[in-house]
Motif scaffolding. Structure first.
Motif, PDB file in Angstrom:
ATOM      1  N   TRP A  96       3.092   1.932  -4.922  1.00 56.53           N
ATOM      2  CA  TRP A  96       1.937   2.163  -4.581  1.00 56.53           C
ATOM      3  C   TRP A  96       0.686   2.991  -5.112  1.00 56.53           C
ATOM      4  CZ3 TRP A  96       5.867   5.104  -0.026  1.00 56.53           C
ATOM      5  CH2 TRP A  96       6.441   4.790   0.801  1.00 56.53           C
ATOM      6  N   TYR A 188      -1.195  14.593   7.326  1.00 52.44           N
ATOM      7  CA  TYR A 188      -1.256  13.658   6.357  1.00 52.44           C
ATOM      8  C   TYR A 188      -2.964  12.728   7.895  1.00 52.44           C
ATOM      9  CZ  TYR A 188       1.598  15.971   4.014  1.00 52.44           C
ATOM     10  OH  TYR A 188       2.210  16.023   2.245  1.00 52.44           O
ATOM     11  N   VAL A 193      -0.474   7.626  12.149  1.00 54.36           N
ATOM     12  CA  VAL A 193       0.335   6.245  11.249  1.00 54.36           C
ATOM     13  C   VAL A 193      -0.593   5.396  10.136  1.00 54.36           C
ATOM     14  CG1 VAL A 193       2.251   5.364  11.463  1.00 54.36           C
ATOM     15  CG2 VAL A 193       1.425   7.257  12.739  1.00 54.36           C
ATOM     16  N   LYS A 194      -1.066   5.994   9.179  1.00 56.27           N
ATOM     17  CA  LYS A 194      -1.367   5.364   7.927  1.00 56.27           C
ATOM     18  C   LYS A 194      -1.308   4.796   7.064  1.00 56.27           C
ATOM     19  CE  LYS A 194      -6.791   4.403   5.450  1.00 56.27           C
ATOM     20  NZ  LYS A 194      -7.767   4.721   5.835  1.00 56.27           N
ATOM     21  N   MET A 195       0.370   4.198   6.989  1.00 59.53           N
ATOM     22  CA  MET A 195       0.849   4.017   5.496  1.00 59.53           C
ATOM     23  C   MET A 195       1.059   2.695   5.013  1.00 59.53           C
ATOM     24  SD  MET A 195       4.136   6.286   7.623  1.00 59.53           S
ATOM     25  CE  MET A 195       4.431   5.446   8.861  1.00 59.53           C
ATOM     26  N   ASP A 197       0.892   1.596   2.230  1.00 59.08           N
ATOM     27  CA  ASP A 197       2.182   1.189   1.323  1.00 59.08           C
ATOM     28  C   ASP A 197       3.802   1.251   2.351  1.00 59.08           C
ATOM     29  OD1 ASP A 197       1.065   2.016  -1.407  1.00 59.08           O
ATOM     30  OD2 ASP A 197       0.210   3.607  -0.127  1.00 59.08           O
ATOM     31  N   THR A 198       3.704   1.717   3.095  1.00 66.75           N
ATOM     32  CA  THR A 198       4.646   1.433   3.821  1.00 66.75           C
ATOM     33  C   THR A 198       5.915  -0.098   3.899  1.00 66.75           C
ATOM     34  OG1 THR A 198       4.999   3.515   4.782  1.00 66.75           O
ATOM     35  CG2 THR A 198       6.747   1.638   5.610  1.00 66.75           C
TER      36      THR A 198
END
Length: 381
Positions: A96, A188, A193-195, A197-198
């Motif tokens: 990540w 954050y 929900v800007k994830m 790398d998930t």
């Protein structure tokens, strides 16, 4: 929150830019520890906070120099140690951010290349770690490697999104009031929900990870045989075009100086959203200067080379970046082995301008509603 699904060997802070550090991971583990009693009421096998602390390591701060590696870190040494363990399974390395600690581990222990499998969120991260990526792809083309440069955007794009899982209000509907981790999540992106790398974890959670071409929560990928690399020995113009995520090298002539080879001595200045970004260039000796730059998106790139070295030629140029990957072949490309995968190129799988985006977007409702169940556990009194 899904740690029962993984045999986690290490958590490495490896910020190629920014101020990330091991202590931030440890702080998050402490929040998890406070919420763990509620999670354990519903799910067995969640990993202990003390174990997670014991495998948290500090990696490199900052991008690698031109050669792509520097000195060992606790993080790179931990990757080597884990890769060398006797195990029938490979060590999956989910990256990540920058590839600095992976490059360092491979440089220091090249024998681990057949024992690790890498899933990397590239795109902007490739821009920040152009040197470490170039070192890996040039010297270890036979790695098992998923290079996700665009598909991951599908996880937080809101195109044709069901109202129940819009990333902009997911926090208010499912996370607000959900334990210590839920309270912290608001810090954050204001809870968005800007994830991006998930999807590396989602890929491992859903189905057989040995087949990147399959459909999975983390996307679906295809093989590619060349990683584009273009070398310019002069300033470019609007007549010059590269694909996004291409390793773009500029080799410049300048004054001969007595500074050591490999020293950062000039800068490539670009502008993003009105802010100037500066990318380091290096002295190669005998009046030769070089820099590797990776554009992350389609655009008309305007750039300028500057330096404090007397008589260094300040130069400005332009470069057209196209929204296609990996595009046509060049004689200077990096040649890849049989186990390098990337975003699917089928136009039908684009999510707007996002190549391969629909391979993840189609699963987002399932993913986020499954996660919502675990947040609900933390909302219980």
């Amino acid at each position: 929150m899904y740690s029962e699904l993984f045999n986690i060997e290490g958590l490495v802070s490896s910020p190629s830019f920014g101020d990330g550090n091991k202590e931030e991971i440890l702080r998050m583990i402490s929040l998890y520890e406070k919420d763990l009693p509620k999670l354990k009421k519903h799910q067995k096998g969640l990993l202990s906070p003390d174990y997670l602390r014991s495998i948290t390591k500090q990696g490199r701060h900052g991008a690698a120099p031109y050669i792509g590696y520097s000195t060992a870190t606790d993080g790179s040494e931990w990757i080597i140690k884990c890769a060398k363990k006797e195990n029938k399974q490979p060590l999956w390395v989910l990256v990540w951010g920058g590839l600095e600690d992976v490059a360092q581990a491979l440089h220091d222990a090249p024998e681990i290349q057949n024992k690790i499998r890498i899933i990397w969120i590239g795109g902007p991260n490739k821009k920040w770690s152009a040197n470490s990526y170039s070192y890996i792809v040039e010297n270890f083309p036979n790695l098992w490697f998923i290079e996700n440069n665009a598909s991951y955007y599908g996880f937080f794009s809101n195109n044709d999104d069901p109202d129940s899982v819009k990333t902009t209000d997911y926090y208010d509907k499912y996370i607000a009031g959900a334990g210590h981790m839920g309270k912290d999540f608001k810090n954050y992106y204001d809870g968005n929900v800007k994830m991006g790398d998930t999807p590396t974890l989602l890929y491992m959670m859903d189905g057989n990870p040995n087949d990147p071409t399959r459909e999975s929560w983390g996307g679906s990928f295809e093989k590619f045989s060349h990683s584009p690399r273009v070398v310019y020995n002069d300033i470019t113009t609007v007549k010059d075009t590269v694909a996004y995520c291409t390793v773009t090298e500029f080799h410049l002539k300048g004054p001969i100086t007595n500074i050591p080879n490999g020293t950062v001595c000039f800068w490539m200045e670009t502008t993003l959203k009105g802010k100037v970004q500066k990318w380091p260039g290096f002295y190669m000796g005998n009046g030769e200067y070089a820099i590797k730059y990776v554009p992350k998106q389609a655009e008309l790139l305007n750039y300028k080379f500057t330096s404090d070295i007397p008589n260094f030629p300040v130069q400005e140029g332009k470069l057209v970046v196209e929204n296609v990957w990996p595009d046509k072949k060049h004689t200077t490309d990096y040649k890849l082995g049989k186990n390098w995968y990337t975003d699917k190129s089928d136009p039908k799988l684009y999510d707007g301008k996002i190549q391969g985006g629909k391979t993840i977007l189609k699963w987002r409702n399932d993913i986020l509603m499954d996660w919502a169940k675990r947040w609900k556990w933390l909302s219980e009194k």
